[in-house]
Design a protein around this motif. Structure first.
Motif, PDB file in Angstrom:
ATOM      1  N   GLN A   1       6.322  23.332  16.062  1.00 27.81           N
ATOM      2  CA  GLN A   1       7.418  22.376  16.214  1.00 27.81           C
ATOM      3  C   GLN A   1       7.404  21.395  15.048  1.00 27.81           C
ATOM      4  O   GLN A   1       6.338  21.009  14.556  1.00 27.81           O
ATOM      5  N   ALA A   2       8.598  21.018  14.609  1.00 28.83           N
ATOM      6  CA  ALA A   2       8.695  20.037  13.526  1.00 28.83           C
ATOM      7  C   ALA A   2       8.190  18.684  14.002  1.00 28.83           C
ATOM      8  O   ALA A   2       8.431  18.283  15.142  1.00 28.83           O
ATOM      9  N   ARG A   3       7.490  17.995  13.133  1.00 35.21           N
ATOM     10  CA  ARG A   3       6.929  16.691  13.465  1.00 35.21           C
ATOM     11  C   ARG A   3       7.768  15.578  12.817  1.00 35.21           C
ATOM     12  O   ARG A   3       8.231  15.722  11.690  1.00 35.21           O
ATOM     13  N   TYR A   4       7.959  14.505  13.541  1.00 30.74           N
ATOM     14  CA  TYR A   4       8.623  13.341  12.962  1.00 30.74           C
ATOM     15  C   TYR A   4       7.696  12.678  11.944  1.00 30.74           C
ATOM     16  O   TYR A   4       6.488  12.923  11.923  1.00 30.74           O
ATOM     17  N   SER A   5       8.263  11.853  11.121  1.00 24.98           N
ATOM     18  CA  SER A   5       7.440  11.112  10.159  1.00 24.98           C
ATOM     19  C   SER A   5       6.491  10.185  10.914  1.00 24.98           C
ATOM     20  O   SER A   5       6.709   9.846  12.083  1.00 24.98           O
ATOM     21  N   GLN A   6       5.427   9.768  10.235  1.00 23.35           N
ATOM     22  CA  GLN A   6       4.426   8.913  10.873  1.00 23.35           C
ATOM     23  C   GLN A   6       5.022   7.599  11.345  1.00 23.35           C
ATOM     24  O   GLN A   6       4.659   7.088  12.407  1.00 23.35           O
TER      25      GLN A   6
ATOM     26  N   VAL B   1      12.260  11.188   7.244  1.00 25.92           N
ATOM     27  CA  VAL B   1      11.975  12.428   6.528  1.00 25.92           C
ATOM     28  C   VAL B   1      11.097  13.301   7.420  1.00 25.92           C
ATOM     29  O   VAL B   1      10.518  12.833   8.393  1.00 25.92           O
ATOM     30  N   GLY B   2      11.031  14.566   7.069  1.00 24.70           N
ATOM     31  CA  GLY B   2      10.226  15.475   7.868  1.00 24.70           C
ATOM     32  C   GLY B   2       8.751  15.147   7.800  1.00 24.70           C
ATOM     33  O   GLY B   2       8.244  14.669   6.778  1.00 24.70           O
ATOM     34  N   GLY B   3       8.054  15.410   8.893  1.00 27.26           N
ATOM     35  CA  GLY B   3       6.619  15.153   8.945  1.00 27.26           C
ATOM     36  C   GLY B   3       5.799  16.421   9.004  1.00 27.26           C
ATOM     37  O   GLY B   3       4.659  16.408   9.453  1.00 27.26           O
ATOM     38  N   GLY B   4       6.411  17.540   8.580  1.00 24.67           N
ATOM     39  CA  GLY B   4       5.689  18.812   8.632  1.00 24.67           C
ATOM     40  C   GLY B   4       5.824  19.478   9.991  1.00 24.67           C
ATOM     41  O   GLY B   4       6.763  19.221  10.737  1.00 24.67           O
ATOM     42  N   VAL B   5       4.871  20.349  10.326  1.00 24.77           N
ATOM     43  CA  VAL B   5       4.893  21.063  11.602  1.00 24.77           C
ATOM     44  C   VAL B   5       3.532  20.924  12.286  1.00 24.77           C
ATOM     45  O   VAL B   5       2.530  20.589  11.655  1.00 24.77           O
ATOM     46  N   TYR B   6       3.525  21.196  13.596  1.00 24.02           N
ATOM     47  CA  TYR B   6       2.272  21.215  14.353  1.00 24.02           C
ATOM     48  C   TYR B   6       2.426  22.194  15.509  1.00 24.02           C
ATOM     49  O   TYR B   6       3.544  22.586  15.868  1.00 24.02           O
ATOM     50  N   VAL B   7       1.313  22.613  16.093  1.00 23.57           N
ATOM     51  CA  VAL B   7       1.338  23.510  17.243  1.00 23.57           C
ATOM     52  C   VAL B   7       1.572  22.659  18.479  1.00 23.57           C
ATOM     53  O   VAL B   7       0.680  21.928  18.918  1.00 23.57           O
ATOM     54  N   SER B   8       2.785  22.736  19.040  1.00 31.32           N
ATOM     55  CA  SER B   8       3.131  21.885  20.179  1.00 31.32           C
ATOM     56  C   SER B   8       2.533  22.396  21.481  1.00 31.32           C
ATOM     57  O   SER B   8       2.183  21.611  22.366  1.00 31.32           O
TER      58      SER B   8
END
Length: 255
Positions: A42-47, A64-71
């Motif tokens: 899943q796409a991650r929000y910015s910090q 801006v995009g915060g990358g991806v992570y395993v949700s």
């Protein structure tokens, strides 16, 4: 930390977790009743947004995009292919439902029907866990009748017949598959109540096993894709590190 370095590190970590899930699937390609897992990215929000300092679609520099992570890690419950084994103690479920077994005093569900009888007449799984009847009790038949038994042990409705003993295996279904939590490779813990199957829903095939839900070719192709994505993120980390090192050296020389 440069933001690009942070995003690349998050991406590498997500792909590493994905590879772990795929490796476990491939390792169980021949495990009866195994259901493959999926790592959901899943796409991650910015910090700043995650910290509550901004909000999505604000149009600011933080949006801006915060990358991806395993949700989450989810299980694919698609039925595996039934394969004949010529083993009289093997049993496959043709329709819906699960067998009920006992693990450390708790009731679990499984589609793996690679059963066996102990010398005492107890019906157990390949791991030695008791198989339950419709009353929630471990199935046990007369050991003397078992020693003399010839032929099939099960019928097409999931009943055990040995000598004068006719015992129905517990075959149940949850209200929703989302109510199940995976335990080990082939067992599932019900997080809510389960219901016994009606007699017309109890469809079994003696001498067969449900194969693993893993397609080795598909999993290997996905594994290659995940490994390449991991390598791409690692290369981005190296590039950012080199750029940062060059920048520091220039600043030091000018100083």
């Amino acid at each position: 930390m440069p933001y690009g370095l942070y995003i690349a590190a998050e991406g590498a970590q997500a792909q590493a977790q994905r590879v772990e899930v795929l490796a476990n699937n491939i390792a169980n390609v021949d495990t009866a009743g195994f259901k493959r897992d999926l790592a959901v990215l899943q796409a991650r929000y910015s910090q700043a947004i995650e910290d509550g300092k901004d909000y999505p679609n604000s149009g600011s520099i933080n949006d801006v995009g915060g990358g991806v992570y395993v949700s989450e890690r989810v299980t694919d419950y698609a039925r595996g292919t039934l394969r004949g084994t010529n083993m009289p103690t093997d049993l496959a479920i043709e329709g819906e439902g699960f067998f009920q077994i006992l693990i450390d005093g708790q009731k679990y569900l499984t589609r793996a029907g690679d059963f066996t009888f102990t010398a005492e007449g107890n019906l157990v799984t390949a791991s030695g866990n008791p198989v339950l009847d419709t009353q929630g009790e471990p199935i046990q038949v007369d050991p003397e009748a078992l020693a003399r038994h010839v032929g099939d042990y099960f019928d097409t409705n999931g009943f055990v017949t040995v000598g004068g003993d006719v015992v129905p295996l517990s075959m149940v279904k949850p209200a929703s598959l989302s109510d199940l939590a995976k335990y080990g490779d082939t067992a599932f813990y019900p997080l809510a109540g389960v219901q016994e199957l009606e007699i017309d829903e109890r469809q079994t095939r003696p001498g067969f096993l449900e194969g693993s839900g893993v397609n080795s070719i598909t999993e290997m192709m996905t594994m290659i894709e995940a490994q390449r994505a991991y390598e791409a993120n690692v290369n981005l980390i190296k590039n950012h590190d080199e750029m940062l090192g060059n920048l520091v050296n220039r600043v030091l020389r000018q100083g």
